[in-house]
Structure formats: structure tokens, C-alpha cells
Design an enzyme around this catalytic site. Structure first.
Site, PDB file in Angstrom:
ATOM      1  N   SER A 270      -6.564  -0.145   1.770  1.00  0.00           N
ATOM      2  CA  SER A 270      -5.573  -1.044   2.360  1.00  0.00           C
ATOM      3  C   SER A 270      -4.292  -0.250   2.561  1.00  0.00           C
ATOM      4  O   SER A 270      -4.039   0.725   1.851  1.00  0.00           O
ATOM      5  CB  SER A 270      -5.301  -2.269   1.477  1.00  0.00           C
ATOM      6  OG  SER A 270      -4.365  -1.955   0.456  1.00  0.00           O
ATOM      7  N   THR A 271      -3.480  -0.699   3.506  1.00  0.00           N
ATOM      8  CA  THR A 271      -2.166  -0.095   3.706  1.00  0.00           C
ATOM      9  C   THR A 271      -1.132  -0.964   3.008  1.00  0.00           C
ATOM     10  O   THR A 271      -0.149  -1.409   3.583  1.00  0.00           O
ATOM     11  CB  THR A 271      -1.885   0.073   5.206  1.00  0.00           C
ATOM     12  OG1 THR A 271      -2.979   0.774   5.794  1.00  0.00           O
ATOM     13  CG2 THR A 271      -0.628   0.888   5.476  1.00  0.00           C
ATOM     14  N   HIS A 272      -1.391  -1.215   1.728  1.00  0.00           N
ATOM     15  CA  HIS A 272      -0.544  -2.103   0.921  1.00  0.00           C
ATOM     16  C   HIS A 272       0.034  -1.330  -0.254  1.00  0.00           C
ATOM     17  O   HIS A 272      -0.208  -1.638  -1.406  1.00  0.00           O
ATOM     18  CB  HIS A 272      -1.347  -3.316   0.445  1.00  0.00           C
ATOM     19  CG  HIS A 272      -1.949  -4.114   1.544  1.00  0.00           C
ATOM     20  ND1 HIS A 272      -3.009  -4.979   1.358  1.00  0.00           N
ATOM     21  CD2 HIS A 272      -1.641  -4.173   2.871  1.00  0.00           C
ATOM     22  CE1 HIS A 272      -3.324  -5.543   2.515  1.00  0.00           C
ATOM     23  NE2 HIS A 272      -2.518  -5.068   3.446  1.00  0.00           N
ATOM     24  N   ASN A 273       0.790  -0.277   0.063  1.00  0.00           N
ATOM     25  CA  ASN A 273       1.478   0.510  -0.967  1.00  0.00           C
ATOM     26  C   ASN A 273       2.770  -0.201  -1.328  1.00  0.00           C
ATOM     27  O   ASN A 273       3.596  -0.471  -0.459  1.00  0.00           O
ATOM     28  CB  ASN A 273       1.799   1.913  -0.443  1.00  0.00           C
ATOM     29  CG  ASN A 273       0.633   2.550   0.287  1.00  0.00           C
ATOM     30  OD1 ASN A 273       0.494   2.363   1.488  1.00  0.00           O
ATOM     31  ND2 ASN A 273      -0.189   3.293  -0.418  1.00  0.00           N
TER      32      ASN A 273
ATOM     33  N   GLN B 179      -3.693  -1.843  -4.210  1.00  0.00           N
ATOM     34  CA  GLN B 179      -4.448  -3.075  -4.008  1.00  0.00           C
ATOM     35  C   GLN B 179      -5.867  -2.853  -4.495  1.00  0.00           C
ATOM     36  O   GLN B 179      -6.446  -1.789  -4.279  1.00  0.00           O
ATOM     37  CB  GLN B 179      -4.486  -3.444  -2.514  1.00  0.00           C
ATOM     38  CG  GLN B 179      -4.772  -4.899  -2.246  1.00  0.00           C
ATOM     39  CD  GLN B 179      -3.528  -5.757  -2.268  1.00  0.00           C
ATOM     40  OE1 GLN B 179      -2.637  -5.605  -1.459  1.00  0.00           O
ATOM     41  NE2 GLN B 179      -3.451  -6.686  -3.214  1.00  0.00           N
TER      42      GLN B 179
END
Length: 590
Positions: free
Chosen positions: A517-520, A349
Site C-alpha cells: 500500500s502507499t500508506h506510509n 499498513q
């Protein structure tokens, strides 16, 4: 070799977060016998998130008590295929959740639908701007599902999660006050939007004066009392300012616990086991189906084989990919040749923001919620001329504080001493006088942004760690710099006394230390061609038809929004195919 074999189940679910809970509930309603396996601890709203214990900022926000511990589960990271990867030893850039509920426990609650063009991004770019604007190493792909096909399932997830917001497009008719650039939706949100804090109202006023279209950020923080499709009750948010990195003590933030699990646990044909880590999906002799899973039971110290007819991979996106690689389901991706599918198209992200300080304005930031605030989508994916601007991507721009906690949310102007008397004086002068405008943007996938098995490092079970190869690319830097110029223009129009910006610039290298962000996403991507996707358009493995893979690992490249809404919608989309087409006649679906 497993030391124990348990009785066969119809379904085994790996991971008990959002998608595991959804699949468990819906398939339990079909009468199937289901076991869910969760590597972390069992967690419930009471006693785990009860007041006042959960309001411990040091324990949860700084020391990551709800997150996975790298000593138990991590990966290695490098910038390029020429480098040697090293282990991610201290959480920073992303924070995978640990235990029942997964990252659905500690998320902020920002719940979005992708724009229509994002589902068919390659086709959209080629049709609108021409294929020659796509960088040679950028691997754009369509999802294999359209906004129209996914809409009912996104609506279902929003109904279960109890999302608060204001629709901008209902069946093609633009709605005043909502997002005019969203894909058509069939109905209004289940709840009205949250009340705005003053900082977001100031931002919205400034944006309107510049001709933009502000709207309330869609939120999984309840604005009113609500009962969802499963009979689960949510209470209205009290704006306590403890959302991200915390569980909700008030039954106000949508989580698997609040929305599904307490009902699912009462099903006689559903059971779950915590502290049980799946090590491998086992395959039949011909390799075309799975026979079950082998897991390590931390409660007994045993390896256990759990036979099952259907294996649903519902762990965190990175763990989904790791497990497929370890289980040899799907050809591993090779960035040198471009062949293979598992590990392909990892993306992240692109974020950035501008902070403003006002001597004469007090915003009371302790009155905050995870997903309140106002947003503009005027520079989103469908609104940018990629050919003119020289990049492919987009971002939403937003303002709204999530809290005013004393350790991590003490924002002070540039030049403030980092400690001592000068720092204390600045805290007294500036606390509560700050607002931030943020960019939350897309990130494209490239030939060399990928996931594979590390040749050197192993986990506590002796398995190879997964290796992440990732760095920022020129395209994505251009996108965030474009957003910087737009945001600073809005910020300057608000006449702050001080201002500071933080965006990635030319030559920026991916850094795992600061949180981003923890949007892997990606690595087990969906599609219509088995040569370029690990799972089909229904999230079914091309290689083993009774293995289905949920979650953001399915995204071919990252959207400009937070992923949870799309993840929930895809789970219900997959369920429809499972129920109607697969369970009556198990086979590969086309």
C-alpha cells in the site's frame, strides 16, 4: 547558496497534491498571496489523462509513469537499527505520486473516516483493557483531536471530493444499509453509493448469513453527476477498470485536478511552479520562525530562495519528514534513547487476502471501479477484545474488483504454470471466474520503527537520503492471522472450486519488492506534548510557529483504513485554526 531570490510571498506551499490544493484554495480566498512549489511535472486531466493514452497498462501500472523515479527521489531501508540500510532502487512496496496532484492522481478512491477510538487509541486501550496489555516497545499515542472535533472538517472534505457512500450513523442514529460501527456523522454522503458488481454481492450475502453487517465501500468515484463547493463538476463513473495507478479521463475519480486545481489556478493571488524541488526550509537567526524556502528550479538549473511569512509543508508524508530533518526543525528522533520527535512513530499498513475461483460463475471483472464493493467492519478496532485476542488493532474486510486488466489482473488458481501453453490454457478457463476478499488493517508504531537521515547515501543535490527502519512485529502478525481465520470462514461458506490465501505469518520480514500500500504514515506526528510529537493538535510545528505540516505524517500510528479521508479532514481542521486564531495574531497555538 541560492543564485536567485524571488519576491516575498505571504504563503509558500511545498507540494501540490490534495493538502496543497486545499490550503491554496482556502487561503487564496482569504486574500493571501500564495506560491506553490511542486517537484514533479505539471499534470492536468487534459491532455495528461485523456483517452485512449491513459489506458496504457504497461506504461502506467507496470512502469509507474505517474510515480516518483528512485533515481531522483528515494530513501534507504533496513529492518532494525543493527543493520545497514540500502537504497530503495525500484518501486514496489509503496508508490509515491509524482507531479501536480501527487498520489491523489493515481489512487483508487477509497475514502474513509477513522473510528472514534482511533483518535484516542492509547486512552481507549488503557481505559478499556488496562495499560499492561500494551507491548513494552509499542508507542501508542492519542492524536490530540477527537472524532467530534474533526467531524465537520471530514464532512467538508467529503463535500469537496464528492464522496459516494451510505451513512451508517447520523447524529447517533444507526442507518440501515450503512456501517453501524462508524463514528457519528452529521449528514449523509454527498452521493449515493456506486452500483455493486456480482462478486461483492455474493460476499455481502455470505457475510449477512454469518451475522455480519455489510455496507458499500465509501468511494471517491462519482456515482452521479455532481458539482462541489468550488463549482467543480464530476461526471458519473463508467466502470472502465482503470483507477489505481492511472489518472481518470472521465472526470469521475476525485483528484486535486478535478475537484480543486482548475478553479484554484484562476485565482489571481495564486501561482505555482512545477519541476521545482524544495531543498530546505530556511530559519531566522533565532531558529523560532521560518523565513522561506530554498528550492532547486529544474527549469533553469538554479537554486532559488523564496521568502515567505508562512510555510506549509504539503508534500508526501515521507518527504515531509525528510524535509523537516534536513531543515533541522524539531529534534531528530533517536530510537536508542527514545528522545526526539522528528522521525518518531513511522508505521505502515497490514494487508492480506483470500482469492476464490468458481467454475460456474463469471464476474466480468473488466467492469470495475477503484472503490466499488462491499465491506464489513465487524472486526474493526472498536469491535475486538484486545485483551482476549492478544493484539491491538483492527481491519475492515472487503470484496469488489477494480478491473480485469490483462497484465496485472489475471488471477489464476494455485498450481497454474507461470508461462507457456499451460498458462494460456488456464487463462482461457479461469479469466473472470475469480473474486478476492481482502483485509486492510492497522499497523502500530514501535520504538524502533522510525525515520532518520542516512549516514552514507545522498541524493542528487548532495543531501542525505532519509533512512527507514521498519519490520513487522508480533502484534501486527497476530492481528492479520486473526483476520485470515475470519475471511477464510466466509470464503469457505461460498463453496469455491479453488481457494488461496496470502497473509503475513510468524517470522515474516518486511519486503520492499511486492506492492502492499502507499500508506506510509507517521514521522512528524501530531499531539499535545512537544516531547512526543513534532506538531501540535493543529498541525503547527512546535519549533517554528509559521511552519505547518499536513498529511499522513501526522498519524501517531496507522489507522485500519486508507488515510486520504483523514488527511483531507485534518487539512480543513488546520485551516480553521489558521484563519481564526493564527493569521490575526501569528504565534504558537496551544
Amino acid at each position: 547558496m541560492a543564485t536567485r531570490t524571488d519576491p516575498k510571498k505571504d504563503v509558500v506551499i511545498i507540494g501540490l497534491g490534495w493538502t496543497g490544493a486545499i490550503m491554496g484554495m482556502e487561503l487564496a480566498n482569504e486574500g493571501l498571496d500564495i506560491l506553490a512549489l511542486e517537484r514533479g511535472d505539471d499534470r492536468s486531466t487534459v491532455p495528461d489523462f485523456q483517452y485512449p493514452n491513459i489506458f496504457d497498462e504497461l506504461k502506467y501500472a507496470v512502469r509507474y509513469d505517474l510515480m516518483q523515479k528512485p533515481v531522483n527521489s528515494t530513501l534507504t531501508v533496513r529492518h532494525s537499527t543493527q543493520e545497514t540500510a540500502l537504497p530503495y532502487r525500484h518501486l514496489g512496496s509503496f508508490l509515491p505520486g509524482d507531479g501536480v496532484g501527487g498520489a491523489g492522481v493515481h489512487w483508487n478512491g477509497q475514502n474513509w473516516r477513522p473510528q472514534a477510538v482511533e483518535y484516542r487509541l492509547r486512552s481507549y486501550v488503557e481505559e478499556t483493557f488496562g495499560a499492561d496489555i500494551i507491548p513494552e516497545d509499542m508507542q501508542l499515542q492519542d492524536w490530540g483531536v477527537t472524532a467530534e472535533e474533526l467531524e465537520p472538517h471530514l464532512t467538508k472534505f467529503e463535500s469537496v471530493a464528492g464522496i459516494a457512500g451510505k451513512a451508517g450513523n447520523i447524529n447517533g442514529e444507526i442507518q440501515e444499509g450503512g456501517n453501524p460501527f462508524e463514528a457519528p456523522r452529521s449528514a449523509e454522503y454527498p452521493m449515493p453509493p456506486l452500483k455493486n458488481t456480482w462478486d461483492s454481492e455474493l460476499f455481502a450475502d455470505a457475510a449477512r448469513k454469518m451475522g455480519y453487517h455489510p455496507f458499500p465501500r465509501p468511494s471517491a468515484n462519482a456515482s452521479i453527476q455532481y458539482v462541489n463547493d468550488y463549482g467543480m463538476q464530476l461526471g458519473p463513473c463508467n466502470y472502465c477498470g482503470f483507477c489505481e495507478r492511472f489518472g481518470c479521463n472521465n472526470y469521475s475519480k476525485s483528484s486535486p485536478q478535478v475537484c480543486i486545481l482548475d478553479a484554484l489556478k484562476r485565482k489571481p493571488n495564486f501561482s505555482y511552479k512545477a519541476k521545482c524541488e524544495v531543498l530546505k526550509i530556511e530559519k531566522a537567526a533565532d531558529g523560532k520562525t521560518a523565513t522561506g524556502v530554498t528550492y532547486f528550479d529544474d527549469n533553469t538549473g538554479e537554486e532559488v530562495f523564496q521568502p515567505a511569512d508562512l510555510v506549509l509543508v504539503c508534500a508526501y508524508s515521507l518527504h515531509n519528514v525528510h524535509l523537516l530533518l534536513l531543515s533541522e526543525i524539531g529534534q531528530p528522533y533517536d530510537p536508542d534513547t527514545g528522545e526526539g520527535v522528528v522521525g518518531r512513530n513511522y508505521s505502515y499498513q497490514m494487508t492480506g487476502g483470500t482469492s476464490l475461483w468458481f467454475k460456474d460463475k463469471v464476474f466480468n471483472p473488466f467492469v470495475g471501479t477503484g472503490s466499488g464493493g462491499m465491506t464489513i467492519d465487524d472486526f474493526s478496532m472498536s469491535q475486538i477484545d484486545f485483551g482476549k485476542e492478544g493484539f491491538i488493532g483492527g481491519s475492515y474486510i472487503t470484496c469488489g474488483h477494480t478491473g480485469g486488466r490483462p497484465i496485472q489482473q489475471m488471477s489464476l488458481p494455485p498450481g497454474t504454470p507461470a508461462w507457456g501453453a499451460g498458462w494460456k490454457e488456464a487463462v482461457g478457463e479461469w479469466y473472470g471466474h475469480n473474486l478476492s476478499i481482502g483485509s486492510h488493517g492497522s499497523n502500530m508504531a514501535y520504538r524502533d520503527t522510525c525515520l532518520d537521515l542516512d549516514p552514507t547515501y545522498k541524493d542528487r543535490h548532495g543531501r542525505p537520503l532519509m533512512r527507514m527502519t521498519f519490520n513487522w512485529k508480533d502484534n501486527d502478525i497476530k492481528m492479520t492471522q486473526f483476520m485470515k481465520a475470519r475471511i477464510e470462514e466466509i470464503a469457505e461458506s461460498m463453496n469455491p472450486d479453488a481457494m488461496a490465501s496470502g497473509y503475513k505469518g510468524d517470522g515474516a520480514q518486511y519486503d520492499v519488492r511486492p506492492y502492499q500500500s502507499t500508506h506510509n504514515v507517521g514521522g512528524a506526528i501530531m499531539g499535545t506534548d512537544p516531547k512526543t510529537s513534532a506538531i501540535n493538535r493543529y498541525l503547527q510545528s512546535w519549533d517554528c510557529h509559521n511552519v505547518w505540516v499536513m498529511g499522513a505524517s501526522a498519524f501517531p500510528q496507522n489507522i485500519q483504513y486508507n488515510p486520504t479521508g483523514a488527511v483531507g479532514g485534518l487539512a480543513y481542521w488546520a485551516l480553521e485554526a489558521l484563519r481564526k486564531d493564527y493569521l490575526p495574531n501569528p504565534r504558537p497555538l496551544m
